[in-house]
Write a protein that holds these residues in place. Structure first.
Motif, PDB file in Angstrom:
ATOM      1  N   MET A   1     -45.686  -5.919   0.830  1.00  0.00           N
ATOM      2  CA  MET A   1     -45.067  -5.447  -0.230  1.00  0.00           C
ATOM      3  C   MET A   1     -45.482  -3.758  -0.169  1.00  0.00           C
ATOM      4  SD  MET A   1     -45.166  -6.771  -4.112  1.00  0.00           S
ATOM      5  CE  MET A   1     -45.962  -8.032  -3.673  1.00  0.00           C
ATOM      6  N   ASN A   2     -44.633  -3.071  -0.989  1.00  0.00           N
ATOM      7  CA  ASN A   2     -44.566  -1.473  -1.054  1.00  0.00           C
ATOM      8  C   ASN A   2     -45.965  -0.948  -2.129  1.00  0.00           C
ATOM      9  OD1 ASN A   2     -44.273   1.348  -1.389  1.00  0.00           O
ATOM     10  ND2 ASN A   2     -42.219   1.073  -1.076  1.00  0.00           N
ATOM     11  N   GLY A   3     -46.585  -0.335  -1.617  1.00  0.00           N
ATOM     12  CA  GLY A   3     -48.029   0.275  -2.483  1.00  0.00           C
ATOM     13  C   GLY A   3     -47.662   1.535  -3.088  1.00  0.00           C
ATOM     14  N   ARG A   6     -45.840   1.038  -8.781  1.00  0.00           N
ATOM     15  CA  ARG A   6     -47.050   0.654  -9.852  1.00  0.00           C
ATOM     16  C   ARG A   6     -46.884  -0.709  -9.989  1.00  0.00           C
ATOM     17  NH1 ARG A   6     -49.526   0.756 -14.999  1.00  0.00           N
ATOM     18  NH2 ARG A   6     -51.428   2.089 -14.766  1.00  0.00           N
ATOM     19  N   LYS A   7     -45.492  -1.170 -10.338  1.00  0.00           N
ATOM     20  CA  LYS A   7     -45.317  -2.500 -10.799  1.00  0.00           C
ATOM     21  C   LYS A   7     -45.701  -3.546  -9.770  1.00  0.00           C
ATOM     22  CE  LYS A   7     -40.566  -2.736  -8.837  1.00  0.00           C
ATOM     23  NZ  LYS A   7     -39.387  -2.677  -8.993  1.00  0.00           N
ATOM     24  N   ASN A   8     -45.911  -3.224  -8.420  1.00  0.00           N
ATOM     25  CA  ASN A   8     -46.313  -4.256  -7.401  1.00  0.00           C
ATOM     26  C   ASN A   8     -47.805  -4.476  -7.453  1.00  0.00           C
ATOM     27  OD1 ASN A   8     -43.411  -4.278  -6.559  1.00  0.00           O
ATOM     28  ND2 ASN A   8     -43.844  -2.814  -4.687  1.00  0.00           N
ATOM     29  N   GLY A  57     -58.635   4.982  -3.435  1.00  0.00           N
ATOM     30  CA  GLY A  57     -57.970   5.557  -2.368  1.00  0.00           C
ATOM     31  C   GLY A  57     -56.365   4.918  -2.760  1.00  0.00           C
ATOM     32  N   ARG A  58     -55.462   5.310  -1.844  1.00  0.00           N
ATOM     33  CA  ARG A  58     -54.045   5.096  -2.330  1.00  0.00           C
ATOM     34  C   ARG A  58     -53.675   3.760  -1.489  1.00  0.00           C
ATOM     35  NH1 ARG A  58     -51.694   8.820  -5.337  1.00  0.00           N
ATOM     36  NH2 ARG A  58     -52.968  10.942  -5.365  1.00  0.00           N
ATOM     37  N   VAL A  59     -52.887   2.996  -2.203  1.00  0.00           N
ATOM     38  CA  VAL A  59     -52.360   1.660  -1.710  1.00  0.00           C
ATOM     39  C   VAL A  59     -51.248   1.977  -0.474  1.00  0.00           C
ATOM     40  CG1 VAL A  59     -51.243  -0.368  -2.346  1.00  0.00           C
ATOM     41  CG2 VAL A  59     -52.729   0.579  -3.614  1.00  0.00           C
ATOM     42  N   LYS A  60     -51.424   1.481   0.615  1.00  0.00           N
ATOM     43  CA  LYS A  60     -50.500   1.490   1.660  1.00  0.00           C
ATOM     44  C   LYS A  60     -49.836   0.028   1.968  1.00  0.00           C
ATOM     45  CE  LYS A  60     -51.203   5.570   2.663  1.00  0.00           C
ATOM     46  NZ  LYS A  60     -50.066   6.526   1.908  1.00  0.00           N
ATOM     47  N   GLU A  61     -50.531  -1.109   1.262  1.00  0.00           N
ATOM     48  CA  GLU A  61     -50.165  -2.401   1.801  1.00  0.00           C
ATOM     49  C   GLU A  61     -50.661  -3.304   0.562  1.00  0.00           C
ATOM     50  OE1 GLU A  61     -50.012  -5.422   5.413  1.00  0.00           O
ATOM     51  OE2 GLU A  61     -50.718  -3.282   5.829  1.00  0.00           O
ATOM     52  N   VAL A  62     -49.630  -4.336   0.019  1.00  0.00           N
ATOM     53  CA  VAL A  62     -50.052  -5.238  -1.165  1.00  0.00           C
ATOM     54  C   VAL A  62     -49.806  -6.621  -0.365  1.00  0.00           C
ATOM     55  CG1 VAL A  62     -49.547  -6.058  -3.371  1.00  0.00           C
ATOM     56  CG2 VAL A  62     -49.283  -3.745  -2.682  1.00  0.00           C
TER      57      VAL A  62
END
Length: 63
Positions: A1-3, A6-8, A57-62
């Motif tokens: 899923m896309n990081g 915010r909804k993810n 850090g910044r989300v790359k993968e959920v």
């Protein structure tokens, strides 16, 4: 899923983030989300989060 959206991302979800010091290499760090730090609904570089371990850090993968 896309990081980038915010909804993810919710507290307690397992994600892969890129830490500030790893931005050059793109090395990912996995963990569980504790806090969502980005207020906007999306961000082109990924939503900024704090993991249970305290790393930020910044989300790359959920997962």
């Amino acid at each position: 899923m896309n990081g980038q959206e915010r909804k993810n991302i919710q507290s307690g979800k397992r994600v892969a983030i890129v830490l500030k010091e790893d931005q050059q290499t793109g090395k990912l760090t996995e963990g569980i989300v504790r806090d969502i730090l980005t207020k906007s609904p999306n961000h082109p570089h990924g939503i900024k989060v704090r993991l249970m371990s305290g790393e930020v850090g910044r989300v790359k993968e959920v997962f």
